[in-house]
Scaffold this motif. Structure first.
Motif, PDB file in Angstrom:
ATOM      1  N   SER A 287       0.835  -1.214   0.000  1.00 45.08           N
ATOM      2  CA  SER A 287       0.000   0.000   0.000  1.00 45.08           C
ATOM      3  C   SER A 287       0.864   1.256   0.000  1.00 45.08           C
ATOM      4  N   GLN A 288       1.870   1.261   0.852  1.00 46.74           N
ATOM      5  CA  GLN A 288       2.752   2.421   0.923  1.00 46.74           C
ATOM      6  C   GLN A 288       3.482   2.655  -0.400  1.00 46.74           C
ATOM      7  N   GLN A 289       3.945   1.571  -1.022  1.00 40.58           N
ATOM      8  CA  GLN A 289       4.649   1.691  -2.293  1.00 40.58           C
ATOM      9  C   GLN A 289       3.732   2.251  -3.375  1.00 40.58           C
ATOM     10  N   LYS A 290       2.489   1.769  -3.397  1.00 43.45           N
ATOM     11  CA  LYS A 290       1.521   2.240  -4.387  1.00 43.45           C
ATOM     12  C   LYS A 290       1.175   3.715  -4.173  1.00 43.45           C
ATOM     13  N   ILE A 291       1.001   4.098  -2.922  1.00 46.21           N
ATOM     14  CA  ILE A 291       0.687   5.504  -2.621  1.00 46.21           C
ATOM     15  C   ILE A 291       1.854   6.403  -3.016  1.00 46.21           C
ATOM     16  N   LEU A 292       3.072   5.975  -2.704  1.00 47.72           N
ATOM     17  CA  LEU A 292       4.247   6.789  -3.026  1.00 47.72           C
ATOM     18  C   LEU A 292       4.404   6.947  -4.531  1.00 47.72           C
ATOM     19  N   GLU A 293       4.184   5.876  -5.284  1.00 48.50           N
ATOM     20  CA  GLU A 293       4.272   5.968  -6.746  1.00 48.50           C
ATOM     21  C   GLU A 293       3.223   6.926  -7.298  1.00 48.50           C
ATOM     22  N   THR A 294       2.036   6.897  -6.716  1.00 48.41           N
ATOM     23  CA  THR A 294       0.970   7.794  -7.173  1.00 48.41           C
ATOM     24  C   THR A 294       1.322   9.250  -6.892  1.00 48.41           C
ATOM     25  N   LEU A 295       1.842   9.515  -5.684  1.00 50.18           N
ATOM     26  CA  LEU A 295       2.194  10.886  -5.322  1.00 50.18           C
ATOM     27  C   LEU A 295       3.322  11.412  -6.204  1.00 50.18           C
ATOM     28  N   LYS A 296       4.285  10.565  -6.535  1.00 55.07           N
ATOM     29  CA  LYS A 296       5.370  10.987  -7.420  1.00 55.07           C
ATOM     30  C   LYS A 296       4.855  11.285  -8.822  1.00 55.07           C
ATOM     31  N   SER A 297       3.952  10.449  -9.311  1.00 51.51           N
ATOM     32  CA  SER A 297       3.413  10.667 -10.659  1.00 51.51           C
ATOM     33  C   SER A 297       2.591  11.940 -10.749  1.00 51.51           C
ATOM     34  N   LEU A 298       1.959  12.354  -9.637  1.00 50.67           N
ATOM     35  CA  LEU A 298       1.150  13.570  -9.623  1.00 50.67           C
ATOM     36  C   LEU A 298       1.956  14.805  -9.238  1.00 50.67           C
ATOM     37  N   GLY A 299       3.257  14.626  -8.956  1.00 54.37           N
ATOM     38  CA  GLY A 299       4.086  15.758  -8.581  1.00 54.37           C
ATOM     39  C   GLY A 299       3.883  16.211  -7.156  1.00 54.37           C
ATOM     40  N   LEU A 300       3.264  15.388  -6.319  1.00 47.09           N
ATOM     41  CA  LEU A 300       3.025  15.740  -4.917  1.00 47.09           C
ATOM     42  C   LEU A 300       4.113  15.214  -4.000  1.00 47.09           C
ATOM     43  N   ALA A 301       5.090  14.530  -4.559  1.00 45.94           N
ATOM     44  CA  ALA A 301       6.225  14.027  -3.783  1.00 45.94           C
ATOM     45  C   ALA A 301       7.462  14.092  -4.666  1.00 45.94           C
ATOM     46  N   PRO A 302       8.621  14.425  -4.118  1.00 45.40           N
ATOM     47  CA  PRO A 302       9.844  14.483  -4.934  1.00 45.40           C
ATOM     48  C   PRO A 302      10.240  13.091  -5.420  1.00 45.40           C
ATOM     49  N   SER A 308       9.512   6.216   3.935  1.00 44.74           N
ATOM     50  CA  SER A 308       9.318   6.865   5.230  1.00 44.74           C
ATOM     51  C   SER A 308       8.355   8.044   5.124  1.00 44.74           C
ATOM     52  N   MET A 309       8.194   8.593   3.924  1.00 44.37           N
ATOM     53  CA  MET A 309       7.279   9.728   3.733  1.00 44.37           C
ATOM     54  C   MET A 309       5.829   9.304   3.936  1.00 44.37           C
ATOM     55  N   VAL A 310       5.507   8.047   3.619  1.00 41.44           N
ATOM     56  CA  VAL A 310       4.112   7.587   3.684  1.00 41.44           C
ATOM     57  C   VAL A 310       3.944   6.501   4.740  1.00 41.44           C
ATOM     58  N   ILE A 311       4.867   6.467   5.723  1.00 43.67           N
ATOM     59  CA  ILE A 311       4.852   5.398   6.709  1.00 43.67           C
ATOM     60  C   ILE A 311       3.583   5.438   7.564  1.00 43.67           C
ATOM     61  N   ASN A 312       3.012   6.634   7.772  1.00 44.52           N
ATOM     62  CA  ASN A 312       1.825   6.769   8.624  1.00 44.52           C
ATOM     63  C   ASN A 312       0.528   6.885   7.818  1.00 44.52           C
ATOM     64  N   PHE A 313       0.599   6.623   6.530  1.00 44.33           N
ATOM     65  CA  PHE A 313      -0.596   6.702   5.697  1.00 44.33           C
ATOM     66  C   PHE A 313      -1.463   5.456   5.908  1.00 44.33           C
ATOM     67  N   PRO A 314      -2.758   5.567   5.661  1.00 48.23           N
ATOM     68  CA  PRO A 314      -3.622   4.379   5.723  1.00 48.23           C
ATOM     69  C   PRO A 314      -3.361   3.460   4.526  1.00 48.23           C
ATOM     70  N   SER A 315      -4.100   2.371   4.451  1.00 46.94           N
ATOM     71  CA  SER A 315      -3.949   1.472   3.311  1.00 46.94           C
ATOM     72  C   SER A 315      -4.341   2.184   2.017  1.00 46.94           C
ATOM     73  N   PHE A 316      -3.892   1.621   0.900  1.00 45.30           N
ATOM     74  CA  PHE A 316      -4.161   2.258  -0.384  1.00 45.30           C
ATOM     75  C   PHE A 316      -5.663   2.372  -0.639  1.00 45.30           C
ATOM     76  N   VAL A 317      -6.395   1.332  -0.293  1.00 47.76           N
ATOM     77  CA  VAL A 317      -7.850   1.356  -0.516  1.00 47.76           C
ATOM     78  C   VAL A 317      -8.486   2.458   0.314  1.00 47.76           C
ATOM     79  N   GLU A 318      -8.088   2.565   1.581  1.00 50.24           N
ATOM     80  CA  GLU A 318      -8.651   3.597   2.448  1.00 50.24           C
ATOM     81  C   GLU A 318      -8.209   4.990   1.994  1.00 50.24           C
ATOM     82  N   PHE A 319      -6.986   5.109   1.514  1.00 55.64           N
ATOM     83  CA  PHE A 319      -6.484   6.403   1.045  1.00 55.64           C
ATOM     84  C   PHE A 319      -7.271   6.881  -0.169  1.00 55.64           C
ATOM     85  N   VAL A 320      -7.570   5.977  -1.095  1.00 56.47           N
ATOM     86  CA  VAL A 320      -8.364   6.338  -2.271  1.00 56.47           C
ATOM     87  C   VAL A 320      -9.754   6.793  -1.852  1.00 56.47           C
TER      88      VAL A 320
END
Length: 497
Positions: A287-302, A308-320
């Protein structure tokens, strides 16, 4: 031609003089390198044996034991591999499967061990010493002049005159003839004029000037251009090399990078050891890997952002789900670090492709209900895998120790990470040395990647806190200095100074 011929052959251009000069230079280098080490070893040994066992504790180490272990390292490795060839196969397979680990960890350590300056200089000293001794011990003047050992002085002079007519520089201008003639004169003096020979040999040993040390190709005028450019290259290369080695650069990003590789390496090696992965942990990592890839593709993450940037994020399904309802979860999204424009971007993206990405994610990562059983390695394979794992953890531990010493204020996370590595090894030994591994030990190992990830998520915030504390202390010191300077000025005015 007289036996005392007008050409002396010169000492300056001989290869033997160059070897002797190089041997002297390398001998000085050996002394400079090994004398401090020898002094520390003697003092450390004296301190160790003069300290009572009670007071030694775990602080003092016996230098003699360290020296013995260093010298015995390569023989012990070779004996171990000879006794268990499968260890070499296991280690090679691990390195082939993880080439990044091999190139970043194993290969640099191997190169540093093989090309250490102390080892190379000592090896060069032995080579030059052997060459010097060989040229001294194998010098046979009778053989050089082509006369038997029972030859009379007259026969020696006759042979020398005959050979001089062939090899004297006035008769033969070749370089090979010059070399032969120098040896002929040396052999002649050794047999006919022993006193002059000994004086010349003493002079050869005492001469340490550059002219004595230079080989013939450097003193030959035909090679002047080559020698000039070579010397200029050395003059430019040495300062540049020193600048490159000692230039001030910020090494903290490199140290942190070593730490961020730790979670992946721990997870990989535990799998090699046969320790099953935690299904919930794997799902969370995916989930964290998927969220990080999405944020990078949208320009919301370097592009250099880590998990470690998304370590406290919820699961990918919950985040969506949260991103598709920003009005309801606006506060939660802002707590994750998103601003209004970022929330709008996420809503637009997931409203368009969110359901499809969730279905694809769930299909690629189906839930696992049961935890697989441990599948332990053989004893030899375990030792090989453990040795390679130690190379990684030692690299990370050294990086963490350097990081602690570099940061302005103490941080605890690096120490905790080092202690966690030690705990991993203790658990591995308990699992592999027991006839029947305890389930709790295996479960503790299963939980290690999660614990490493949690520590790494605390590292950068703690470093930031350390720098903020340092800046605050600096500003307070500057403010106190200004107050003290104002007070001193007021006192000077009152005193009329």
């Amino acid at each position: 031609m007289s036996s005392g011929g007008g050409y002396d052959g010169g000492i300056g251009g001989s290869d033997e003089s160059f070897t002797a000069f190089a041997f002297a230079v390398v001998s000085v280098a050996v002394l400079l390198m090994y004398l401090p080490w020898l002094t520390r070893t003697i003092m450390g040994t004296y301190k160790y044996y003069t300290t009572t066992p009670v007071r030694r504790g775990d602080v003092l180490e016996n230098p003699l034991v360290e020296i013995a272990s260093s010298w015995a390292f390569i023989p012990s490795v070779l004996l171990t591999l000879a006794a268990s060839p499968s260890m070499l196969v296991t280690g090679a397979n691990i390195c082939m499967k993880d080439k990044v680990f091999f190139l970043r960890c194993c290969m640099p350590k191997f190169l540093r061990f093989m090309i250490r300056p102390k080892i190379l200089v000592l090896w060069l000293w032995f080579v030059l010493f052997s060459s010097t001794m060989y040229s001294t011990l194998t010098f046979d003047p009778h053989s050089i002049l082509g006369v038997p050992s029972t030859a009379s002085t007259g026969d020696i002079k006759k042979a020398y005159r005959a050979l001089s007519k062939i090899y004297h520089p006035d008769q033969n201008k070749t370089e090979a003839a010059r070399v032969v003639y120098v040896e002929l004169r040396r052999a002649y003096k050794a047999l006919v004029d022993r006193e002059a020979f000994e004086e010349e040999e003493a002079q050869r040993q005492q001469e340490v000037s550059v002219g004595v040390g230079l080989p013939r190709f450097m003193t030959n005028q035909e090679n002047g251009g080559f020698v000039l450019f070579g010397l200029l290259g050395v003059l430019f290369a040495v300062p540049f090399g020193l600048w490159y080695k000692f230039r001030s650069n910020n090494q903290i990003p490199k140290l942190v990078k070593h730490a961020h590789l730790d979670r992946e390496r721990v997870e990989t090696f535990l799998g090699i050891f046969g320790i099953p992965a935690d299904p919930k942990y794997l799902e969370r990592c995916a989930s964290q890997q998927k969220i990080l890839e999405t944020l990078k593709s949208l320009g919301l993450a370097p592009s250099t952002a880590t998990l470690s940037m998304v370590i406290n994020f919820p699961s990918f399904v919950e985040f969506v789900a949260r991103c598709m309802e920003p009005e309801k979860y606006r506060t939660a999204l802002m707590n994750l670090g998103f601003e209004d424009q970022g929330i709008i971007t996420l809503q637009a993206h997931f409203t368009k492709v969110g359901p499809d990405e969730v279905d694809a994610f769930l299909a690629a990562h189906p839930p696992i209900d049961t935890t697989p059983q441990a599948q332990l390695l053989s004893a030899a394979d375990y030792r090989a895998a453990k040795y390679l794992f130690e190379q990684h953890t030692q690299q990370v531990d050294d990086a963490m120790e350097t990081l602690v010493q570099t940061l302005p204020f103490e941080v605890r996370t690096p120490r905790k990470l080092v202690a966690l590595h030690k705990e991993i090894y203790e658990l591995l030994d308990l699992v592999y040395k027991a006839e029947k591994p305890l389930l709790r030990h295996v479960q503790n190992l299963v939980d290690m990647p999660r614990r490493v990830g949690e520590l790494l998520s605390e590292l950068e915030p703690e470093m930031d806190k350390s720098y903020r504390k340092s800046i605050k202390q600096y500003m307070e010191q500057q403010a106190q200095g200004k107050v003290q300077r104002r007070q001193m000025k007021m006192m000077h005015r009152q005193m009329g100074l």
